[in-house]
Design an enzyme around this catalytic site. Structure first.
Site, PDB file in Angstrom:
ATOM      1  N   HIS A 234      36.406  21.898  54.945  1.00  0.00           N
ATOM      2  CA  HIS A 234      35.623  21.056  54.037  1.00  0.00           C
ATOM      3  C   HIS A 234      35.993  19.617  54.320  1.00  0.00           C
ATOM      4  O   HIS A 234      37.152  19.224  54.206  1.00  0.00           O
ATOM      5  CB  HIS A 234      35.910  21.400  52.577  1.00  0.00           C
ATOM      6  CG  HIS A 234      35.133  20.543  51.616  1.00  0.00           C
ATOM      7  ND1 HIS A 234      33.860  20.859  51.189  1.00  0.00           N
ATOM      8  CD2 HIS A 234      35.435  19.355  51.027  1.00  0.00           C
ATOM      9  CE1 HIS A 234      33.424  19.924  50.376  1.00  0.00           C
ATOM     10  NE2 HIS A 234      34.354  18.989  50.263  1.00  0.00           N
ATOM     11  N   CYS A 235      35.002  18.826  54.696  1.00  0.00           N
ATOM     12  CA  CYS A 235      35.248  17.431  55.068  1.00  0.00           C
ATOM     13  C   CYS A 235      35.017  16.530  53.855  1.00  0.00           C
ATOM     14  O   CYS A 235      33.890  16.420  53.364  1.00  0.00           O
ATOM     15  CB  CYS A 235      34.336  17.012  56.219  1.00  0.00           C
ATOM     16  SG  CYS A 235      34.632  15.324  56.778  1.00  0.00           S
ATOM     17  N   THR A 236      36.086  15.897  53.393  1.00  0.00           N
ATOM     18  CA  THR A 236      35.982  15.008  52.239  1.00  0.00           C
ATOM     19  C   THR A 236      35.073  13.826  52.526  1.00  0.00           C
ATOM     20  O   THR A 236      34.313  13.374  51.659  1.00  0.00           O
ATOM     21  CB  THR A 236      37.379  14.507  51.842  1.00  0.00           C
ATOM     22  OG1 THR A 236      38.230  15.633  51.577  1.00  0.00           O
ATOM     23  CG2 THR A 236      37.317  13.635  50.604  1.00  0.00           C
TER      24      THR A 236
END
Length: 391
Positions: A234-236
């Site tokens: 999951h890419c912030t």
């Protein structure tokens, strides 16, 4: 998981009839319907069939998945589209028939856009024209044209990586009715099971939120509240998961950003060199160069900002190049998930699968679905567990 004799998988190993014939026939028909799925995303779901353990020799799908255009063009397959448009329960915002899924728009995506787009526009407006010949004519030089192409690539790949559906898996309202009796633990929750993929046993967890056996390489994201096909991370900064459908765009983003930032740093140094030579001549030393830098603190700030960013994206580019060659996801690599990777078919085939044919579960060969609730002793070498993932 208890003793071998108490597990569902033990029944068909010993040759005893585990279920009534009518029930087994119904499950066979249900499983064959799953095997008829020939599209990419549906092929992953074939590995999640709750009745797969009924077949001791496994089920073989020889037909390769049909090639599909990118999901943002043609949309997801029917089963996925129905869930995403009518029954969606996750935490993302879905639009355009399941083509796009936005996670955390604010502050994640919006702040990233602001922090990159504004400095980029200022660079093209005020910085790059200073080193071009003739001055200010961006499209009249190779450097200007090349950086413009990189800029467009960054914008497009960022948009696709941030908003394309990463591969959200449909969830069930309840636990599949096929899972009962010995398929459940003492609390009535479905037991995890094992898949044998390419001769190697991997653990397949049952997602208590989505009520499904997670397809191979999938994971439930706690931020987006979705199970995602071939979950990478999951890419912030994107505000979205990186998975089966948007991993290529994410890699394109970090590669193009690395080249763009390196050129930005080069251009900035050229500007300071030109100013130093104009003020102090050819005999200028480092102190003269440093003094010139102090005269334009805004340009120095841009230089420091670019250096900080290029270190980050360069490390990401190197890292994802390495794990792509090994056919690993970030999630698998960080957790050291495999003692022996069942998806590794060599660097060339690995890259071809990831970037050209993500519709394939395996880089080559047929899909053989073997599921069991007991890890057979012959499978022990290369056994992989994911005990740290509680969901």
């Amino acid at each position: 998981f208890g003793s071998r004799g108490s597990l569902p998988g033990s029944a068909w190993r010993t040759g005893h009839t585990a279920q009534p014939r009518s029930l087994r026939s119904a499950r066979l028909l249900a499983f064959l319907r799953v095997l008829n799925h020939s599209d990419a995303m549906s092929r992953y779901l074939s590995y999640s069939d709750p009745t797969a353990w009924l077949f001791p020799q496994g089920r073989v799908i020889k037909e390769q998945p049909k090639y599909r255009l990118p999901v943002f063009l043609v949309g997801p397959e029917a089963e996925f589209k129905t869930y995403l448009t009518k029954n969606y329960k996750g935490g993302s915002a879905i639009c355009c028939g399941g083509r796009f899924a936005a996670g955390q728009l604010w502050p994640n995506s919006i702040s990233t856009i602001t922090m990159t787009l504004v400095p980029g526009m200022c660079y093209f407006k005020f910085v790059l024209p200073q080193v071009l010949d003739p001055p200010g004519l961006i499209m009249g030089s190779f450097l200007g044209v090349f950086q413009s192409i990189l800029g467009v690539a960054i914008v497009i790949s960022f948009a696709l990586a941030s908003f394309v559906n990463p591969g959200i898996v449909p969830r069930n309202e309840t636990v599949p009715k096929e899972l009962k009796g010995e398929c459940l633990d003492v609390q009535g929750k479905p037991l995890h099971r094992f898949l044998r993929i390419n001769g190697i046993t991997v653990k397949q967890k049952f997602c208590q939120t989505c009520n499904i056996f997670r397809p191979p390489r999938s994971k439930h994201c706690q931020f987006c509240d979705n199970c995602v096909l071939r979950f990478d991370h999951h890419c912030t900064w994107l505000g979205n998961c990186v998975g089966l459908h948007n991993y290529r765009y994410f890699v394109c983003l970090i590669y193009s950003a690395t080249m763009f930032l390196i050129l930005c740093i080069f251009v900035t140094f050229c500007i300071f060199d030109q100013r130093t030579a104009a003020q102090y001549g050819d005999q200028a030393d480092f102190l003269d160069w440093a003094f010139v830098c102090t005269e334009d603190p805004i340009l120095v700030g841009l230089l420091v900002y670019c250096i900080f960013l290029v270190v980050a994206v360069l490390l990401l580019s190197v890292y994802h190049t390495v794990i792509s060659l090994q056919n690993l996801t970030t999630n698998e690599h960080v957790k050291n998930y495999y003692k022996e990777n069942p998806f590794d078919f060599g660097m060339r085939r690995n890259c071809a699968q990831i970037y050209c044919h993500p519709d394939l579960v395996l880089a080559e060969g047929e899909d053989r679905i073997e599921a069991d609730y007991d890890a057979h002793p012959s499978y022990s070498e290369g056994l992989s567990f994911d005990e740290f993932d509680a969901r």
